[in-house]
Design a protein around this motif. Structure first.
Motif, PDB file in Angstrom:
ATOM      1  N   GLN A 160      14.535  86.458  55.090  1.00 35.54           N
ATOM      2  CA  GLN A 160      14.241  85.023  55.156  1.00 35.54           C
ATOM      3  C   GLN A 160      12.985  84.753  55.987  1.00 35.54           C
ATOM      4  OE1 GLN A 160      15.715  83.078  53.260  1.00 35.54           O
ATOM      5  NE2 GLN A 160      17.660  84.087  52.773  1.00 35.54           N
ATOM      6  N   ARG A 161      12.320  83.649  55.659  1.00 31.26           N
ATOM      7  CA  ARG A 161      11.117  83.244  56.389  1.00 31.26           C
ATOM      8  C   ARG A 161      11.479  82.264  57.504  1.00 31.26           C
ATOM      9  NH1 ARG A 161       5.712  82.000  52.858  1.00 31.26           N
ATOM     10  NH2 ARG A 161       5.444  84.066  51.912  1.00 31.26           N
ATOM     11  N   ILE A 162      11.007  82.578  58.698  1.00 35.27           N
ATOM     12  CA  ILE A 162      11.187  81.710  59.859  1.00 35.27           C
ATOM     13  C   ILE A 162       9.809  81.220  60.284  1.00 35.27           C
ATOM     14  CG2 ILE A 162      12.169  81.500  62.167  1.00 35.27           C
ATOM     15  CD1 ILE A 162      14.139  82.372  59.911  1.00 35.27           C
ATOM     16  N   THR A 187       3.767  81.703  61.467  1.00 32.41           N
ATOM     17  CA  THR A 187       3.382  80.677  62.435  1.00 32.41           C
ATOM     18  C   THR A 187       2.179  79.904  61.935  1.00 32.41           C
ATOM     19  OG1 THR A 187       2.917  80.239  64.785  1.00 32.41           O
ATOM     20  CG2 THR A 187       1.745  82.073  63.782  1.00 32.41           C
ATOM     21  N   TRP A 188       2.068  78.691  62.444  1.00 32.20           N
ATOM     22  CA  TRP A 188       0.830  77.922  62.310  1.00 32.20           C
ATOM     23  C   TRP A 188       0.335  77.644  63.713  1.00 32.20           C
ATOM     24  CZ3 TRP A 188      -0.423  72.998  64.144  1.00 32.20           C
ATOM     25  CH2 TRP A 188      -1.707  72.555  63.786  1.00 32.20           C
ATOM     26  N   SER A 219      10.825  75.991  63.594  1.00 32.96           N
ATOM     27  CA  SER A 219      11.096  75.721  65.004  1.00 32.96           C
ATOM     28  C   SER A 219       9.817  75.238  65.684  1.00 32.96           C
ATOM     29  CB  SER A 219      11.615  76.992  65.689  1.00 32.96           C
ATOM     30  OG  SER A 219      11.983  76.733  67.023  1.00 32.96           O
ATOM     31  N   ILE A 220       9.930  74.132  66.421  1.00 34.49           N
ATOM     32  CA  ILE A 220       8.771  73.494  67.045  1.00 34.49           C
ATOM     33  C   ILE A 220       8.545  74.072  68.441  1.00 34.49           C
ATOM     34  CG2 ILE A 220       7.703  71.306  67.700  1.00 34.49           C
ATOM     35  CD1 ILE A 220       8.380  71.515  64.718  1.00 34.49           C
ATOM     36  N   HIS A 221       7.329  74.576  68.675  1.00 34.54           N
ATOM     37  CA  HIS A 221       6.981  75.124  69.991  1.00 34.54           C
ATOM     38  C   HIS A 221       5.632  74.632  70.488  1.00 34.54           C
ATOM     39  CE1 HIS A 221      10.473  77.695  69.878  1.00 34.54           C
ATOM     40  NE2 HIS A 221      10.151  78.029  68.652  1.00 34.54           N
ATOM     41  N   SER A 222       5.075  73.639  69.844  1.00 34.55           N
ATOM     42  CA  SER A 222       3.790  73.094  70.268  1.00 34.55           C
ATOM     43  C   SER A 222       3.960  72.288  71.546  1.00 34.55           C
ATOM     44  CB  SER A 222       3.220  72.200  69.164  1.00 34.55           C
ATOM     45  OG  SER A 222       2.039  71.567  69.590  1.00 34.55           O
ATOM     46  N   PRO A 223       3.006  72.364  72.472  1.00 33.90           N
ATOM     47  CA  PRO A 223       3.066  71.493  73.648  1.00 33.90           C
ATOM     48  C   PRO A 223       2.742  70.062  73.256  1.00 33.90           C
ATOM     49  CG  PRO A 223       0.999  72.692  73.625  1.00 33.90           C
ATOM     50  CD  PRO A 223       1.815  73.241  72.486  1.00 33.90           C
ATOM     51  N   LEU A 247      15.580  72.350  60.819  1.00 34.60           N
ATOM     52  CA  LEU A 247      14.483  72.083  61.742  1.00 34.60           C
ATOM     53  C   LEU A 247      15.029  72.143  63.163  1.00 34.60           C
ATOM     54  CD1 LEU A 247      11.501  71.092  62.155  1.00 34.60           C
ATOM     55  CD2 LEU A 247      12.436  68.771  62.153  1.00 34.60           C
ATOM     56  N   VAL A 248      14.369  72.925  64.026  1.00 31.70           N
ATOM     57  CA  VAL A 248      14.787  73.080  65.419  1.00 31.70           C
ATOM     58  C   VAL A 248      13.658  72.582  66.313  1.00 31.70           C
ATOM     59  CG1 VAL A 248      15.549  74.701  67.208  1.00 31.70           C
ATOM     60  CG2 VAL A 248      16.160  75.116  64.802  1.00 31.70           C
ATOM     61  N   ASN A 249      13.992  71.746  67.297  1.00 29.58           N
ATOM     62  CA  ASN A 249      12.969  71.291  68.246  1.00 29.58           C
ATOM     63  C   ASN A 249      13.463  71.473  69.672  1.00 29.58           C
ATOM     64  OD1 ASN A 249      10.719  70.246  69.447  1.00 29.58           O
ATOM     65  ND2 ASN A 249      11.064  68.124  68.817  1.00 29.58           N
ATOM     66  N   THR A 250      12.787  72.373  70.399  1.00 33.79           N
ATOM     67  CA  THR A 250      13.068  72.581  71.821  1.00 33.79           C
ATOM     68  C   THR A 250      11.854  72.240  72.673  1.00 33.79           C
ATOM     69  OG1 THR A 250      12.359  74.896  71.676  1.00 33.79           O
ATOM     70  CG2 THR A 250      14.717  74.444  71.360  1.00 33.79           C
ATOM     71  N   SER A 251      10.819  71.661  72.065  1.00 29.31           N
ATOM     72  CA  SER A 251       9.574  71.402  72.783  1.00 29.31           C
ATOM     73  C   SER A 251       9.574  70.010  73.395  1.00 29.31           C
ATOM     74  CB  SER A 251       8.382  71.595  71.852  1.00 29.31           C
ATOM     75  OG  SER A 251       7.171  71.421  72.560  1.00 29.31           O
ATOM     76  N   ARG A 252       9.066  69.025  72.674  1.00 32.30           N
ATOM     77  CA  ARG A 252       9.069  67.633  73.112  1.00 32.30           C
ATOM     78  C   ARG A 252       9.350  66.758  71.900  1.00 32.30           C
ATOM     79  NH1 ARG A 252       9.505  69.664  77.341  1.00 32.30           N
ATOM     80  NH2 ARG A 252       8.253  69.388  79.248  1.00 32.30           N
TER      81      ARG A 252
END
Length: 342
Positions: A160-162, A187-188, A219-223, A247-252
């Motif tokens: 699977q693609r993450i 990633t982007w 998954s969101i990791h952008s500041p 969709l997972v968001n642990t950033s902001r």
């Protein structure tokens, strides 16, 4: 006057350290062993994180230990602390705690962000695995129908693609944890080098749209950088999510256009969202996020909590010890890097 005793001379030469951490935070992040170690390093003066105007500052302060909710180390405070050399933060981001004037003065800044990032990554990897096993969709189905789906149409993990939005410290930790799984990591991130991605066996998406269109878990990791990454993930990207995506968001929270996300989740019950952060935080009482069956709100449990939190205080004091003993810092943060962090 007689000669100063050796003990008195040693006491006078010991560095003064301000422990500017609120009591409730201190209980979380500073164990007795860490406090004992701090006391060995210098003369510790506690402020309980009070406003600086309410604190009588001693002479010769060389270091400040800060935590969540500590008042800003401002230009005005620096005028009262001419000997300040270092700010050691027991949390991650120093926004609102360390002013630019601290760096301009030449003082050093270090944080426990790297320690905290490990725990955020573990949470994220757990959510990725749950998504691939279909757990979030099973919960959503049960909430709607008071029954479990039969059969459970989970995608499984193999091949699977993450997708990771931004490839900074937390995303790199996520990649490391997920090495045990047979998954593709994409990633982007326009700033990361091809060499870094190749080293970590991570593939680059051409743009954010491709990441959302092709990955089963995003998954969101952008500041959060005001005016730059606010609303980075909007309706156009959300509409591209694959059937059954998570969709997972642990950033902001503000990185995602939240009204657009709510609309998507209302229209597409096949998409699930795991939100450790929201905007505003917490959601307003009337927000649909509280009731949508395909949403899981976890309220900032991704970062260090419980037994993990004491590792943050230990990391900050270890950095302070390195500075005072002339050793290289491991987690020093520049003004530029601090502005880019979440």
């Amino acid at each position: 006057m007689g000669a100063m005793t050796t003990t008195a001379a040693q006491e006078q030469s010991r560095p003064v350290v301000l422990l500017a951490v609120r009591p409730e935070v201190r209980e979380m992040v500073l164990s007795d062993a860490t406090l004992d170690r701090l006391a060995e390093l210098g003369e510790v003066v506690g402020t309980d994180g009070r406003e600086w105007d309410d604190v009588e500052l001693p002479a010769g302060v060389r270091a400040i230990v800060t935590g969540w909710g500590t008042p800003e180390v401002s230009a005005e405070l620096l005028e009262r602390l001419p000997d300040l050399e270092i700010v050691a933060h027991t949390g991650g981001s120093v926004r609102g705690i360390v002013s630019r004037e601290v760096w301009e003065r030449g003082a050093r800044v270090t944080t426990a962000a790297e320690t905290n990032n490990r725990f955020v990554a573990e949470y994220t990897a757990a959510q990725v695995l749950l998504a691939l096993k279909g757990a979030h969709h099973v919960v959503a189905h049960g909430r709607r129908n008071h029954a479990l789906p039969r059969p459970i149409g989970a995608p499984g993990t193999l091949g699977q693609r993450i997708g990771l939005v931004s490839y900074g410290s937390i995303a790199r930790h996520v990649r490391a944890v997920l090495r045990a799984l047979d998954v593709e990591i994409w990633t982007w991130d326009p700033y990361v080098s091809d060499e870094d991605l190749a080293r970590d066996d991570v593939r680059r998406a051409a743009d954010l749209d491709e990441l959302f269109r092709t990955c089963l878990v995003v998954s969101i990791h952008s500041p959060l950088i005001p005016g730059v990454t606010e609303g980075l993930v909007g309706a156009d990207q959300l509409a591209l999510l694959r059937p059954g995506a998570t969709l997972v968001n642990t950033s902001r929270g503000a990185i995602i256009d939240e009204p657009a996300l709510v609309a998507l989740l209302q229209q597409r019950p096949d998409v699930c969202a795991v939100l450790d952060v929201t905007w505003p935080e917490p959601p307003v009482p009337e927000s649909p996020l509280w009731e949508l069956p395909n949403v899981q709100l976890t309220g900032h449990v991704a970062g260090a909590i419980g037994s993990e939190a004491v590792a943050l205080g230990a990391a900050a004091v270890e950095e302070l010890e390195r500075h005072l003993t002339g050793e290289p810092l491991r987690h020093e943060v520049s003004a530029t890097a601090a502005a880019r962090r979440a």
